[in-house]
Design a protein around this motif. Sequence first.
Motif, PDB file in Angstrom:
ATOM      1  N   VAL A  47      -1.676  -4.912  -4.800  1.00 32.86           N
ATOM      2  CA  VAL A  47      -0.857  -4.531  -3.644  1.00 32.86           C
ATOM      3  C   VAL A  47      -1.105  -3.085  -3.220  1.00 32.86           C
ATOM      4  CG1 VAL A  47       0.986  -6.206  -3.995  1.00 32.86           C
ATOM      5  CG2 VAL A  47       1.070  -3.994  -5.198  1.00 32.86           C
ATOM      6  N   TYR A  48      -1.709  -2.285  -4.089  1.00 37.23           N
ATOM      7  CA  TYR A  48      -1.983  -0.888  -3.753  1.00 37.23           C
ATOM      8  C   TYR A  48      -3.361  -0.700  -3.123  1.00 37.23           C
ATOM      9  CZ  TYR A  48       2.162   0.095  -6.515  1.00 37.23           C
ATOM     10  OH  TYR A  48       3.450   0.130  -6.983  1.00 37.23           O
ATOM     11  N   LEU A  49      -4.102  -1.798  -2.935  1.00 33.11           N
ATOM     12  CA  LEU A  49      -5.422  -1.737  -2.318  1.00 33.11           C
ATOM     13  C   LEU A  49      -5.341  -2.174  -0.862  1.00 33.11           C
ATOM     14  CD1 LEU A  49      -7.665  -3.382  -5.077  1.00 33.11           C
ATOM     15  CD2 LEU A  49      -7.171  -0.945  -4.743  1.00 33.11           C
ATOM     16  N   GLU A  50      -6.312  -1.732  -0.076  1.00 33.99           N
ATOM     17  CA  GLU A  50      -6.433  -2.229   1.287  1.00 33.99           C
ATOM     18  C   GLU A  50      -6.847  -3.704   1.258  1.00 33.99           C
ATOM     19  OE1 GLU A  50      -5.505  -0.623   3.820  1.00 33.99           O
ATOM     20  OE2 GLU A  50      -5.432   1.461   3.115  1.00 33.99           O
ATOM     21  N   ALA A  51      -6.471  -4.440   2.297  1.00 36.32           N
ATOM     22  CA  ALA A  51      -6.692  -5.883   2.321  1.00 36.32           C
ATOM     23  C   ALA A  51      -8.163  -6.257   2.135  1.00 36.32           C
ATOM     24  CB  ALA A  51      -6.163  -6.472   3.625  1.00 36.32           C
ATOM     25  N   GLU A  52      -9.067  -5.490   2.758  1.00 36.25           N
ATOM     26  CA  GLU A  52     -10.480  -5.846   2.642  1.00 36.25           C
ATOM     27  C   GLU A  52     -10.995  -5.691   1.215  1.00 36.25           C
ATOM     28  OE1 GLU A  52     -10.331  -1.645   4.500  1.00 36.25           O
ATOM     29  OE2 GLU A  52      -9.234  -3.553   4.650  1.00 36.25           O
ATOM     30  N   LEU A  53     -10.413  -4.749   0.462  1.00 39.60           N
ATOM     31  CA  LEU A  53     -10.808  -4.583  -0.938  1.00 39.60           C
ATOM     32  C   LEU A  53     -10.275  -5.729  -1.791  1.00 39.60           C
ATOM     33  CD1 LEU A  53     -10.390  -0.737  -1.543  1.00 39.60           C
ATOM     34  CD2 LEU A  53     -12.523  -2.049  -1.368  1.00 39.60           C
ATOM     35  N   VAL A  54      -9.066  -6.169  -1.500  1.00 35.73           N
ATOM     36  CA  VAL A  54      -8.521  -7.308  -2.230  1.00 35.73           C
ATOM     37  C   VAL A  54      -9.394  -8.533  -2.007  1.00 35.73           C
ATOM     38  CG1 VAL A  54      -6.533  -8.830  -2.522  1.00 35.73           C
ATOM     39  CG2 VAL A  54      -6.179  -6.400  -2.043  1.00 35.73           C
ATOM     40  N   ARG A  55      -9.781  -8.740  -0.752  1.00 33.44           N
ATOM     41  CA  ARG A  55     -10.626  -9.904  -0.461  1.00 33.44           C
ATOM     42  C   ARG A  55     -11.977  -9.799  -1.167  1.00 33.44           C
ATOM     43  NH1 ARG A  55     -11.106 -13.097   5.262  1.00 33.44           N
ATOM     44  NH2 ARG A  55     -12.550 -14.725   4.544  1.00 33.44           N
ATOM     45  N   SER A  56     -12.519  -8.602  -1.254  1.00 33.72           N
ATOM     46  CA  SER A  56     -13.806  -8.425  -1.942  1.00 33.72           C
ATOM     47  C   SER A  56     -13.677  -8.728  -3.433  1.00 33.72           C
ATOM     48  CB  SER A  56     -14.345  -7.011  -1.726  1.00 33.72           C
ATOM     49  OG  SER A  56     -13.607  -6.047  -2.464  1.00 33.72           O
ATOM     50  N   VAL A  57     -12.523  -8.389  -4.026  1.00 31.38           N
ATOM     51  CA  VAL A  57     -12.299  -8.724  -5.437  1.00 31.38           C
ATOM     52  C   VAL A  57     -12.307 -10.238  -5.617  1.00 31.38           C
ATOM     53  CG1 VAL A  57     -10.610  -8.676  -7.316  1.00 31.38           C
ATOM     54  CG2 VAL A  57     -11.050  -6.604  -5.985  1.00 31.38           C
ATOM     55  N   PHE A  58     -11.624 -10.947  -4.739  1.00 28.58           N
ATOM     56  CA  PHE A  58     -11.615 -12.412  -4.817  1.00 28.58           C
ATOM     57  C   PHE A  58     -13.037 -12.969  -4.692  1.00 28.58           C
ATOM     58  CE2 PHE A  58      -7.114 -12.256  -4.582  1.00 28.58           C
ATOM     59  CZ  PHE A  58      -6.620 -13.525  -4.853  1.00 28.58           C
TER      60      PHE A  58
END
Length: 277
Positions: free
Chosen positions: A160-171
């Motif tokens: 939740v502390y990351l920007e959305a595009e970074l979260v998607r890249s992790v997935f």
Amino acid sequence: MDKRRPRLGEVQETLLIPLYARAVETRKAHGLLSDPQAVEMVDSLDYDFSRFDGARSLLGANLRTLLFDQWVREFLERHPAGTVVEIGTGLNTRFERLDNGTVHWFDLDLPDVIALRRGFFKDTDRRHMLSASVTDPQWMEQVRGTSPGPYFLVAEAVLVYLEAELVRSVFQQVGEELPGARFALETAASRVVDAQDSRDVLAQVTARMRWSCDNPGALEQWEPGLTLADSRTLAHLPAPVAHRLPLRYRLLLPVVATLRRRDIEAYRCNLFRFAGD
């Protein structure tokens, strides 16, 4: 005893919130959980934990911990020698609570956190600390190359502390590097993120949530075969968790779920499964 001052980045400082939550609950006569090591760590750190006293979010942190514990426990019942990766491990003691004698375990966090953590924990033949960002795919390569699957990833109060595009890249990276993995994480709806400056514990730290997610099911579109296996609010816990709660909490949660329904529904804990092995 000389106390150690934690020198942590803004987001990393938030690890002290769930640590304190477990310590506070442990000190109660009939608390949600017992974590004597959390009490020891709080007592050994030079930090003003009193800023969190009385915060309702401490209860939420402990309920989230119990829920994630249950999901990991169920995974280990099916895969006793599987691999668990605690992403953003902070000073968590999940391994101490759930170790079955055969699990392979990695505690992953940024260098400043791992440096602090090494003052309290040691690597073993089945448990290793990794100093890296969740967004760096090299840790996935290391886990896959040195430890057998299947894999269970736990990211508690991290993404939740990351920007959305970074979260998607992790997935996307998990889907490529660790096929078949389970992934437990929480999501906060936009109304929660927008109002975070007025929320009890977050108002006491500098870090701010960046990623909002109003519909966890929509994340299934991020990766082919990605499935939302479970999604729960903290007031609607699985029976094995709810039955272990002290009576006062079992009575309290349905009331809270009714009176604060919109707030409760806006913060969810989710279990995803990636396609693959």
